[in-house]
Design a protein around this motif. Structure first.
Motif, PDB file in Angstrom:
ATOM      1  N   ALA A  32       0.905  -1.411   0.279  1.00 47.74           N
ATOM      2  CA  ALA A  32      -0.032  -0.046   0.103  1.00 47.74           C
ATOM      3  C   ALA A  32       0.733   1.297   0.251  1.00 47.74           C
ATOM      4  O   ALA A  32       0.864   2.287  -0.685  1.00 47.74           O
ATOM      5  N   ALA A  33       2.012   1.215   0.526  1.00 52.37           N
ATOM      6  CA  ALA A  33       2.482   1.949   0.602  1.00 52.37           C
ATOM      7  C   ALA A  33       3.589   3.205  -0.199  1.00 52.37           C
ATOM      8  O   ALA A  33       3.767   4.010  -1.035  1.00 52.37           O
ATOM      9  N   ALA A  34       4.047   1.745  -0.724  1.00 51.29           N
ATOM     10  CA  ALA A  34       4.034   1.997  -2.885  1.00 51.29           C
ATOM     11  C   ALA A  34       3.610   2.471  -3.347  1.00 51.29           C
ATOM     12  O   ALA A  34       4.177   2.818  -4.391  1.00 51.29           O
ATOM     13  N   LEU A  35       2.143   1.658  -3.380  1.00 48.82           N
ATOM     14  CA  LEU A  35       1.300   2.111  -4.485  1.00 48.82           C
ATOM     15  C   LEU A  35       1.045   3.763  -4.461  1.00 48.82           C
ATOM     16  O   LEU A  35       0.687   4.241  -5.430  1.00 48.82           O
ATOM     17  N   PHE A  36       0.738   4.078  -2.880  1.00 56.82           N
ATOM     18  CA  PHE A  36       0.325   5.176  -2.270  1.00 56.82           C
ATOM     19  C   PHE A  36       1.263   6.224  -3.341  1.00 56.82           C
ATOM     20  O   PHE A  36       1.676   7.404  -3.715  1.00 56.82           O
ATOM     21  N   SER A  37       2.753   6.106  -2.743  1.00 54.32           N
ATOM     22  CA  SER A  37       3.488   6.966  -2.784  1.00 54.32           C
ATOM     23  C   SER A  37       3.747   7.270  -5.350  1.00 54.32           C
ATOM     24  O   SER A  37       4.792   7.700  -5.494  1.00 54.32           O
ATOM     25  N   ALA A  38       3.626   5.784  -5.324  1.00 55.74           N
ATOM     26  CA  ALA A  38       3.958   5.585  -6.969  1.00 55.74           C
ATOM     27  C   ALA A  38       2.635   6.257  -7.645  1.00 55.74           C
ATOM     28  O   ALA A  38       2.853   7.230  -8.474  1.00 55.74           O
ATOM     29  N   ALA A  39       1.202   6.207  -6.707  1.00 55.64           N
ATOM     30  CA  ALA A  39       0.308   7.287  -7.531  1.00 55.64           C
ATOM     31  C   ALA A  39       1.015   8.729  -6.868  1.00 55.64           C
ATOM     32  O   ALA A  39       0.393   9.549  -8.324  1.00 55.64           O
ATOM     33  N   ALA A  40       1.941   9.366  -6.546  1.00 54.01           N
ATOM     34  CA  ALA A  40       2.090  10.539  -6.656  1.00 54.01           C
ATOM     35  C   ALA A  40       3.331  11.014  -7.207  1.00 54.01           C
ATOM     36  O   ALA A  40       3.234  11.921  -7.779  1.00 54.01           O
ATOM     37  N   ALA A  41       3.671  10.091  -7.627  1.00 54.01           N
ATOM     38  CA  ALA A  41       5.215   9.889  -7.769  1.00 54.01           C
ATOM     39  C   ALA A  41       5.240   9.685  -9.498  1.00 54.01           C
ATOM     40  O   ALA A  41       6.302   9.281  -9.927  1.00 54.01           O
ATOM     41  N   MET A 223       9.750  13.168  -2.053  1.00 47.08           N
ATOM     42  CA  MET A 223      10.251  12.815  -1.732  1.00 47.08           C
ATOM     43  C   MET A 223       9.545  12.953  -0.423  1.00 47.08           C
ATOM     44  O   MET A 223       9.791  12.268   0.911  1.00 47.08           O
ATOM     45  N   LEU A 224       9.109  13.998  -0.939  1.00 49.79           N
ATOM     46  CA  LEU A 224       8.305  13.965   0.382  1.00 49.79           C
ATOM     47  C   LEU A 224       7.159  13.660   0.245  1.00 49.79           C
ATOM     48  O   LEU A 224       7.325  12.875   2.238  1.00 49.79           O
ATOM     49  N   VAL A 225       6.510  12.583   0.132  1.00 47.32           N
ATOM     50  CA  VAL A 225       5.280  11.959  -0.233  1.00 47.32           C
ATOM     51  C   VAL A 225       6.445  10.268   0.424  1.00 47.32           C
ATOM     52  O   VAL A 225       6.032   9.227   1.015  1.00 47.32           O
ATOM     53  N   VAL A 226       7.852   9.682  -0.235  1.00 51.05           N
ATOM     54  CA  VAL A 226       7.991   9.027   0.053  1.00 51.05           C
ATOM     55  C   VAL A 226       8.706   8.623   1.316  1.00 51.05           C
ATOM     56  O   VAL A 226       8.500   8.090   2.277  1.00 51.05           O
ATOM     57  N   ALA A 227       9.165   9.967   2.153  1.00 52.21           N
ATOM     58  CA  ALA A 227       9.590  10.424   3.570  1.00 52.21           C
ATOM     59  C   ALA A 227       8.276  10.222   4.548  1.00 52.21           C
ATOM     60  O   ALA A 227       8.749   9.538   5.491  1.00 52.21           O
TER      61      ALA A 227
END
Length: 339
Positions: A32-41, A223-227
């Motif tokens: 879920a974290a990977a998908l969330f960060s991917a959706a933003a980036a 980078m903010l979403v990933v952090a």
């Protein structure tokens, strides 16, 4: 006799449950974290040719993009094929080089389609530069790159390729419209990459008056979403570790719980003695047997062995005296004691 229950070992105290992160739950959180960060980036992706051209199954996948930046620097002994696809069939691709300086033995083939077969659209080598190539447009919603290099080169050899999915002006535009009248995704605007080709989507234009890319606390939105996602995962792991530590510490202070004593097995070892008055006919037969010389029948237990009757139903039929004592009965009426 039932076996004794084993003593219970030390366990967590009341209200203290041992937290466990199940592997499936942890994998779901990471996904879920990977998908969330991917959706933003994932709107504008950055690739390096050395990573894309590794020999694994992902190399054969179609990569759906709205925008991408491909960088190459002196890759040697490569022979790989990469295919990109738009999200909509109404879109096409525009390819534009910010840097193009290949070795004369290196070739970059561009195919207008989903496979590196047939005639190519462009064959770029050392005789081509970014100014001579200009912008390349596809007629389909696929573009395929085939990159072939030899075992020699310098660090100055390579390219920087910007790929943008766009809609023609004949289609309705619900996102950002460039000066050239074609439409690109809104997330590609003001990201410090010239996707329109005329820089109408970047800083200095009316839509991006500020200089430089958008940042929050000195970090780009990606980078903010990933952090933020990484910090949440670290906090969850730290909370689980702290809960386990507190449970173990409280259990160690209490010590092992004492085993529950079990009551001894109930066995009927004491039998009540019941005095039974025999009928007259039975006494007469006994007296006749004694007179005939058979001898007096000895009592199996005798009066000294008599105890008070304990709880439980009578074991032998007969009439039981409920009151009185042995002195109240004559010797001829006394009978033997039975268990």
């Amino acid at each position: 006799m039932p076996a004794p229950r084993p003593a219970r070992g030390p366990g967590p105290g009341p209200g203290c449950r041992r937290p466990r992160l199940r592997p499936r739950l942890l994998a779901a959180l990471l996904a879920a974290a990977a998908l969330f960060s991917a959706a933003a980036a994932e709107k504008n992706k950055y690739y390096h040719m050395q990573q894309l051209c590794k020999n694994h199954f992902l190399q054969q996948l179609y990569r759906k993009i709205d925008g991408a930046v491909l960088q190459s620097q002196n890759e040697r002994n490569l022979d790989c094929v990469i295919t990109f696809q738009t999200h909509s069939i109404l879109q096409r691709f525009m390819l534009r080089f910010d840097l193009l300086q290949l070795d004369c033995n290196d070739h970059l083939f561009i195919y207008d389609g989903a496979h590196a077969v047939g005639s190519y659209k462009s064959d770029l080598t050392c005789r081509n530069t970014e100014s001579t190539v200009g912008a390349i447009y596809t007629r389909t919603n696929f573009v395929t790159l085939k990159y072939v290099t030899d075992g020699w080169g310098t660090d100055s050899n390579g390219f920087r390729l910007v790929i943008t999915a766009f809609k023609d002006k004949k289609h309705a535009c619900e996102d950002f419209r460039c000066t050239r009248e074609f439409c690109i995704d809104t997330d590609l605007v003001c990201d410090d990459v010239n996707h329109c080709g005329d820089a109408s989507d970047e800083a200095g234009s009316a839509v991006c008056p500020q200089s430089g890319p958008r940042t929050v606390l000195g970090l780009s939105p990606t980078m903010l979403v990933v952090a933020a996602v990484s910090a949440l995962l670290l906090l969850a792991a730290a909370a689980a570790a702290l809960a386990v530590c507190l449970c173990r510490r409280s259990r160690g202070r209490r010590g092992p719980l004492p085993s529950t004593p079990q009551p001894p097995p109930t066995t009927n070892t004491s039998f009540p003695y019941v005095r039974v008055e025999r009928r007259r006919g039975e006494r007469a037969r006994r007296q006749a047997a004694a007179a005939a010389g058979a001898g007096k029948l000895a009592s199996p237990c005798g009066p000294p062995a008599r105890v008070q009757r304990g709880p439980g139903p009578p074991l032998l039929p007969g009439r039981v005296r409920s009151s009185g004592s042995d002195s109240d009965i004559s010797s001829s009426q006394k009978d033997e004691w039975f268990v």
